[in-house]
Design a protein around this motif. Sequence first.
Motif, PDB file in Angstrom:
ATOM      1  N   ALA A  35       0.816  -1.213   0.000  1.00  0.00           N
ATOM      2  CA  ALA A  35       0.000   0.000   0.000  1.00  0.00           C
ATOM      3  C   ALA A  35       0.854   1.269   0.000  1.00  0.00           C
ATOM      4  O   ALA A  35       0.448   2.297  -0.547  1.00  0.00           O
ATOM      5  CB  ALA A  35      -0.931  -0.007   1.217  1.00  0.00           C
ATOM      6  N   MET A  72      -0.482  -8.279   2.132  1.00  0.00           N
ATOM      7  CA  MET A  72      -1.356  -7.248   1.580  1.00  0.00           C
ATOM      8  C   MET A  72      -2.642  -7.882   1.086  1.00  0.00           C
ATOM      9  O   MET A  72      -2.635  -9.017   0.581  1.00  0.00           O
ATOM     10  CB  MET A  72      -0.679  -6.521   0.412  1.00  0.00           C
ATOM     11  N   SER A  74      -6.297  -6.553  -1.133  1.00  0.00           N
ATOM     12  CA  SER A  74      -7.110  -5.516  -1.759  1.00  0.00           C
ATOM     13  C   SER A  74      -8.203  -6.183  -2.576  1.00  0.00           C
ATOM     14  O   SER A  74      -8.069  -7.344  -2.989  1.00  0.00           O
ATOM     15  CB  SER A  74      -6.265  -4.601  -2.651  1.00  0.00           C
ATOM     16  N   SER A 315      -3.710   8.766  -6.676  1.00  0.00           N
ATOM     17  CA  SER A 315      -3.748   7.863  -5.528  1.00  0.00           C
ATOM     18  C   SER A 315      -3.358   8.622  -4.273  1.00  0.00           C
ATOM     19  O   SER A 315      -2.645   9.627  -4.324  1.00  0.00           O
ATOM     20  CB  SER A 315      -2.809   6.671  -5.736  1.00  0.00           C
ATOM     21  N   GLY A 317      -2.396   7.881   0.132  1.00  0.00           N
ATOM     22  CA  GLY A 317      -2.009   6.846   1.070  1.00  0.00           C
ATOM     23  C   GLY A 317      -1.658   7.402   2.437  1.00  0.00           C
ATOM     24  O   GLY A 317      -1.360   8.587   2.599  1.00  0.00           O
ATOM     25  N   ASP A 328       0.114   0.228   6.458  1.00  0.00           N
ATOM     26  CA  ASP A 328      -0.058   1.194   5.372  1.00  0.00           C
ATOM     27  C   ASP A 328      -1.425   1.018   4.723  1.00  0.00           C
ATOM     28  O   ASP A 328      -1.977  -0.089   4.665  1.00  0.00           O
ATOM     29  CB  ASP A 328       1.036   1.023   4.317  1.00  0.00           C
ATOM     30  N   TYR A 329      -1.935   2.137   4.208  1.00  0.00           N
ATOM     31  CA  TYR A 329      -3.229   2.160   3.527  1.00  0.00           C
ATOM     32  C   TYR A 329      -3.100   2.993   2.261  1.00  0.00           C
ATOM     33  O   TYR A 329      -2.399   4.012   2.227  1.00  0.00           O
ATOM     34  CB  TYR A 329      -4.299   2.758   4.446  1.00  0.00           C
ATOM     35  N   ALA A 330      -3.778   2.554   1.197  1.00  0.00           N
ATOM     36  CA  ALA A 330      -3.797   3.299  -0.063  1.00  0.00           C
ATOM     37  C   ALA A 330      -5.208   3.324  -0.614  1.00  0.00           C
ATOM     38  O   ALA A 330      -5.962   2.343  -0.499  1.00  0.00           O
ATOM     39  CB  ALA A 330      -2.847   2.684  -1.085  1.00  0.00           C
ATOM     40  N   ASN A 344      -9.789   0.122  -1.576  1.00  0.00           N
ATOM     41  CA  ASN A 344      -9.053   0.339  -0.335  1.00  0.00           C
ATOM     42  C   ASN A 344      -8.035  -0.784  -0.189  1.00  0.00           C
ATOM     43  O   ASN A 344      -8.389  -1.967  -0.161  1.00  0.00           O
ATOM     44  CB  ASN A 344     -10.011   0.334   0.857  1.00  0.00           C
ATOM     45  N   VAL A 345      -6.772  -0.413  -0.120  1.00  0.00           N
ATOM     46  CA  VAL A 345      -5.686  -1.380  -0.069  1.00  0.00           C
ATOM     47  C   VAL A 345      -4.995  -1.275   1.280  1.00  0.00           C
ATOM     48  O   VAL A 345      -4.630  -0.176   1.720  1.00  0.00           O
ATOM     49  CB  VAL A 345      -4.666  -1.130  -1.202  1.00  0.00           C
ATOM     50  N   PHE A 346      -4.803  -2.414   1.943  1.00  0.00           N
ATOM     51  CA  PHE A 346      -4.140  -2.457   3.241  1.00  0.00           C
ATOM     52  C   PHE A 346      -2.949  -3.404   3.164  1.00  0.00           C
ATOM     53  O   PHE A 346      -3.027  -4.465   2.525  1.00  0.00           O
ATOM     54  CB  PHE A 346      -5.105  -2.942   4.333  1.00  0.00           C
ATOM     55  N   SER A 347      -1.878  -3.030   3.808  1.00  0.00           N
ATOM     56  CA  SER A 347      -0.715  -3.910   3.888  1.00  0.00           C
ATOM     57  C   SER A 347      -0.051  -3.750   5.245  1.00  0.00           C
ATOM     58  O   SER A 347      -0.116  -2.683   5.871  1.00  0.00           O
ATOM     59  CB  SER A 347       0.288  -3.611   2.769  1.00  0.00           C
TER      60      SER A 347
END
Length: 356
Positions: A35, A72, A74, A315, A317, A328-330, A344-347
């Motif tokens: 992310a 990760m 998503s 984008s 984040g 982390d978030y994106a 919503n992407v989380f890692s």
Amino acid sequence: MKKYLLFLLSLMTLVGSAQTVRKYSNEFLNIGVDAAALGMSNSVVSHTSDVNSGYWNPAGLLHLEDNQLSVMHSSYFANIANYNYIAFAKPIDDRSAIGVSLIRFGVDDILDTTQLIDDQGNVNYDRVSLFSTADYALTISYARNLPIPGLSYGVNAKVVRRIIGDFANSWGFGLDLGVQFESKNDWKFGIMARDITTTFNAWSFDDDKLKDIQDAIEGQNQTVPESTELTIPKLQIGMSKKYIFHYDYSLLASLDLNVRFEQNNDLISSSFASFNPALGFEFGYTDLVFLRAGVGNFQNELQLDNSESLTFQPSLGLGFKYNGIYVDYAFTDIGDQSVALYSNVFSVKIDFSIFR
């Protein structure tokens, strides 16, 4: 209904392809991982320096000081498709490092309605079943310092497995090569050459199942496609620098140039190659909280009135770091600012030094 439409699209792609070797494949490997990188529009090839370097530029693995683990998740297309990633890397000595990662991108629980109607024309819902279509990539990375100060290289060996239910499956293999250089004035440069061997995928098909699809499409000459896919090489060239303000504040600025050896809708395109820039920023406070932004994927899209419109993919984040734990978030997508649904992407990344 959405999954059913995706199912039909997958089958039509298989059945309706021309009898030629397809040069596009494994596009799921271009989505990206981590992310933190996605929040900067993937412009990280020059400064990536953790376990996720195995994907972005394996030369960056040499910056590891201890073992690291990254995961990760998503979802794309309104949670229809799921993208999952896990990676582990460790330094071997002060001159080399190794890593391994696994990616799965798939759509699950798709309705298979090819047997819904029997030979007598009767509809029998008991003949409906579920299946999944999934792409897998296993990558083994190795990085090593070169005799020139600040210069390092890394190599990826990739094994790709793609499955569309019982209809078709394939195996593929390819190599990536990455280089990083850090100058004395803290400028960083990187080059990532993906699929340098022209990644090869060999498909096998269930002829009986495909025949049911072919017979259902009247008036068209549908044939089973060629069983070979080739992924053409790509280059990602980048530069970056990190600035420190008043000890507590930092700003990382990064610029990447993505090169494909084909003519397409990228910002700059010719018969030889196309070029697409990506710009990313990371603002940090006390090396604890990070705010990220980026823009990339510039496309000259043809409109209905034959005019061209420039689209792009922004984008955002956010990241937190505490001891050896990174969250982390994106907020991004895999299309442009006006078409695709945002995801919503989380890692999470863990540095094993916290256990020592």
